[in-house]
Design a protein around this motif. Sequence first.
Motif, short mmCIF file in Angstrom:
data_model
loop_
_atom_site.label_atom_id
_atom_site.label_comp_id
_atom_site.label_asym_id
_atom_site.label_seq_id
_atom_site.Cartn_x
_atom_site.Cartn_y
_atom_site.Cartn_z
N PHE A 19 11.19 8.05 -12.56
CA PHE A 19 10.75 6.71 -12.60
C PHE A 19 11.94 6.02 -12.95
CE2 PHE A 19 7.14 9.28 -14.28
CZ PHE A 19 6.00 8.97 -13.19
N THR A 20 12.08 4.80 -12.23
CA THR A 20 13.06 3.74 -12.24
C THR A 20 12.44 2.59 -12.26
OG1 THR A 20 13.31 3.28 -9.86
CG2 THR A 20 14.62 5.15 -10.60
N SER A 21 13.43 1.50 -12.51
CA SER A 21 12.77 0.13 -12.75
C SER A 21 12.17 -0.33 -11.26
CB SER A 21 14.05 -0.64 -12.89
OG SER A 21 14.92 -0.72 -11.89
N GLU A 22 12.31 0.41 -10.18
CA GLU A 22 11.73 0.17 -8.99
C GLU A 22 10.34 0.84 -8.91
OE1 GLU A 22 13.31 -2.27 -6.93
OE2 GLU A 22 14.77 -2.29 -8.79
N SER A 23 10.06 1.50 -9.62
CA SER A 23 8.82 2.34 -9.40
C SER A 23 7.89 1.54 -9.73
CB SER A 23 8.63 3.38 -10.49
OG SER A 23 9.84 4.43 -10.42
N VAL A 24 6.69 1.69 -8.86
CA VAL A 24 5.28 1.10 -9.16
C VAL A 24 4.27 2.18 -9.06
CG1 VAL A 24 3.81 -0.71 -8.19
CG2 VAL A 24 6.14 -0.88 -7.63
N VAL A 25 3.71 2.26 -10.17
CA VAL A 25 2.81 3.57 -10.38
C VAL A 25 1.21 3.17 -10.25
CG1 VAL A 25 2.07 5.23 -11.87
CG2 VAL A 25 4.59 4.83 -11.68
N HIS A 26 0.41 3.82 -9.81
CA HIS A 26 -0.98 3.86 -9.62
C HIS A 26 -1.76 4.93 -10.56
CE1 HIS A 26 -4.96 3.07 -7.12
NE2 HIS A 26 -5.17 2.66 -8.48
N ASP A 27 -2.33 4.39 -11.45
CA ASP A 27 -3.12 5.78 -12.33
C ASP A 27 -4.51 5.38 -11.55
OD1 ASP A 27 -4.45 7.31 -13.86
OD2 ASP A 27 -3.55 6.63 -15.92
N ASN A 28 -5.03 6.23 -10.64
CA ASN A 28 -6.14 5.90 -9.77
C ASN A 28 -7.46 6.74 -10.36
OD1 ASN A 28 -7.64 5.14 -7.49
ND2 ASN A 28 -7.13 6.90 -6.44
N LYS A 85 14.37 11.07 -23.82
CA LYS A 85 15.30 10.50 -24.87
C LYS A 85 16.08 9.44 -24.07
CE LYS A 85 15.13 13.97 -28.32
NZ LYS A 85 15.93 14.96 -29.19
N SER A 86 15.47 8.72 -23.17
CA SER A 86 16.26 7.96 -22.53
C SER A 86 15.61 6.54 -22.37
CB SER A 86 16.31 8.36 -20.75
OG SER A 86 15.25 8.59 -20.38
N PRO A 87 16.27 5.34 -22.21
CA PRO A 87 15.61 4.05 -22.18
C PRO A 87 14.50 4.13 -21.14
CG PRO A 87 18.10 3.80 -21.94
CD PRO A 87 17.77 5.30 -21.82
N ILE A 88 13.30 3.66 -21.63
CA ILE A 88 11.73 3.67 -20.84
C ILE A 88 12.15 2.27 -19.73
CG2 ILE A 88 9.43 3.47 -20.69
CD1 ILE A 88 9.29 4.93 -23.46
N PRO A 89 12.42 2.63 -18.47
CA PRO A 89 12.32 1.47 -17.63
C PRO A 89 11.01 0.75 -17.50
CG PRO A 89 12.22 3.67 -16.28
CD PRO A 89 12.27 3.97 -17.68
N SER A 90 11.09 -0.52 -17.52
CA SER A 90 9.91 -1.25 -17.33
C SER A 90 9.29 -1.35 -16.05
CB SER A 90 9.88 -2.62 -17.93
OG SER A 90 8.96 -3.59 -18.20
N PHE A 91 8.66 -0.62 -15.49
CA PHE A 91 7.76 -0.60 -14.12
C PHE A 91 6.45 -0.79 -14.34
CE2 PHE A 91 8.48 3.82 -15.68
CZ PHE A 91 7.19 4.27 -15.45
N HIS A 108 -3.07 -0.71 -28.78
CA HIS A 108 -2.56 0.39 -29.71
C HIS A 108 -1.17 0.46 -29.55
CE1 HIS A 108 -2.49 3.17 -32.90
NE2 HIS A 108 -1.90 4.13 -31.96
N HIS A 109 -0.63 0.85 -28.11
CA HIS A 109 0.70 1.30 -28.00
C HIS A 109 1.50 0.12 -27.49
CE1 HIS A 109 -0.12 5.50 -28.13
NE2 HIS A 109 -1.31 5.26 -27.61
N ALA A 110 0.88 -0.97 -27.22
CA ALA A 110 1.78 -2.39 -27.01
C ALA A 110 2.42 -1.99 -25.72
CB ALA A 110 2.58 -2.69 -28.07
N TRP A 111 1.76 -1.47 -24.56
CA TRP A 111 2.36 -1.12 -23.27
C TRP A 111 2.32 -2.49 -22.46
CZ3 TRP A 111 -1.47 3.42 -22.78
CH2 TRP A 111 -0.96 4.76 -23.18
N LYS A 112 3.27 -3.11 -22.46
CA LYS A 112 3.54 -4.26 -21.72
C LYS A 112 3.33 -4.30 -20.36
CE LYS A 112 4.10 -6.20 -26.09
NZ LYS A 112 2.97 -7.07 -26.44
N ASN A 113 3.61 -3.31 -19.78
CA ASN A 113 3.83 -3.06 -18.20
C ASN A 113 2.61 -2.58 -17.55
OD1 ASN A 113 4.63 -0.56 -19.64
ND2 ASN A 113 5.51 -0.11 -17.83
N VAL A 114 1.64 -2.32 -18.46
CA VAL A 114 0.33 -1.56 -17.94
C VAL A 114 -0.94 -2.47 -17.92
CG1 VAL A 114 -1.28 0.19 -18.34
CG2 VAL A 114 1.01 0.39 -19.06
N THR A 115 -1.37 -2.45 -16.81
CA THR A 115 -2.66 -3.43 -16.49
C THR A 115 -4.13 -2.52 -15.91
OG1 THR A 115 -2.18 -3.72 -13.97
CG2 THR A 115 -1.37 -5.27 -15.74
N THR A 116 -5.09 -3.18 -16.32
CA THR A 116 -6.35 -2.45 -15.87
C THR A 116 -7.25 -3.48 -14.80
OG1 THR A 116 -7.45 -3.21 -17.74
CG2 THR A 116 -6.39 -1.34 -18.12
#
Length: 271
Positions: free
Chosen positions: A27-36, A55-61, A82-90
């Motif tokens: 995964f990179t900053s250019e990734s776009v993920v679908h949890d279908n 243990k690497s910086p989590i890219p904001s995708f 709960h996890h404060a996932w700023k990059n996740v939408t529903t």
Amino acid sequence: MAPIYDTSNKELMKPVVKHILQTVSPFTSESVVHDNACGTAVVTESIFEHLTQLKSPIPSFPIHCTDLSPAMLEKTSEKIAHHAWKNVTTQVMDAGRLSFPDNTFTHSFTNFGIFFLPDPPAGTREIFRTLKPGGVAYVTAWIHFGHMPALREVTKIVRPDLAPYPPPIVGNYEEEGAIQRVLEEGGFTGQAGTVTVEKFTSYQKGRCLEDLGEFWWTMHGFSKAGWTSNDKTRWIQALSEELFKVPGNFRDEKGVIHVQRIAMIGKAIKS
């Protein structure tokens, strides 16, 4: 099922998803993920755990979680908060009729949901359509449920007057080639894409049979099929005898019950 879904299913599914993530393209900053057909977002949760373990910086995708069930998405939203996932939408969405534009995602995950659709190839056509060229899709399905043979025997013991129950699980394709076939029908074939499949064994675990039985009782809708609360007590008792007759099921030295499930994992790359 939404309130108890994680309790009985998350730890069963996570080993499968973890196995997938060990081989997924980074995964990179250019990734776009679908949890279908995301359910309670077990895939999304596993992605964050996977990135943390690296243990690497989590890219904001962006991660888009979609499901037809508002109740499942409510549980997903609770996790996001709960996890404060700023990059996740529903978004409530039918997996057979996605509203995303063509060529949107770099990664698409449909975890144990494709064969619950009325038209599974329609679902894989939507996966193919919304995946970017070079993108990868993972689709999983169970081909063996370790509790089902026991449940069928128990129903004969407790209520021989009723029709055999439970019926086959909706969407249970107990065939190793089903995943490959439905992905190819969706477009991943020839010059348009490639499909590979593999088998993976996981276990549904529980510290007591009552908890597992409660989930199966709800999952298979026994209370809607003429079964009573008195039947349920006898059903649990009979289940304690029949469950461990099924090969692959066992109770470990700590008393934890392990019920075998076998999954097929389909990996499809869009050319």
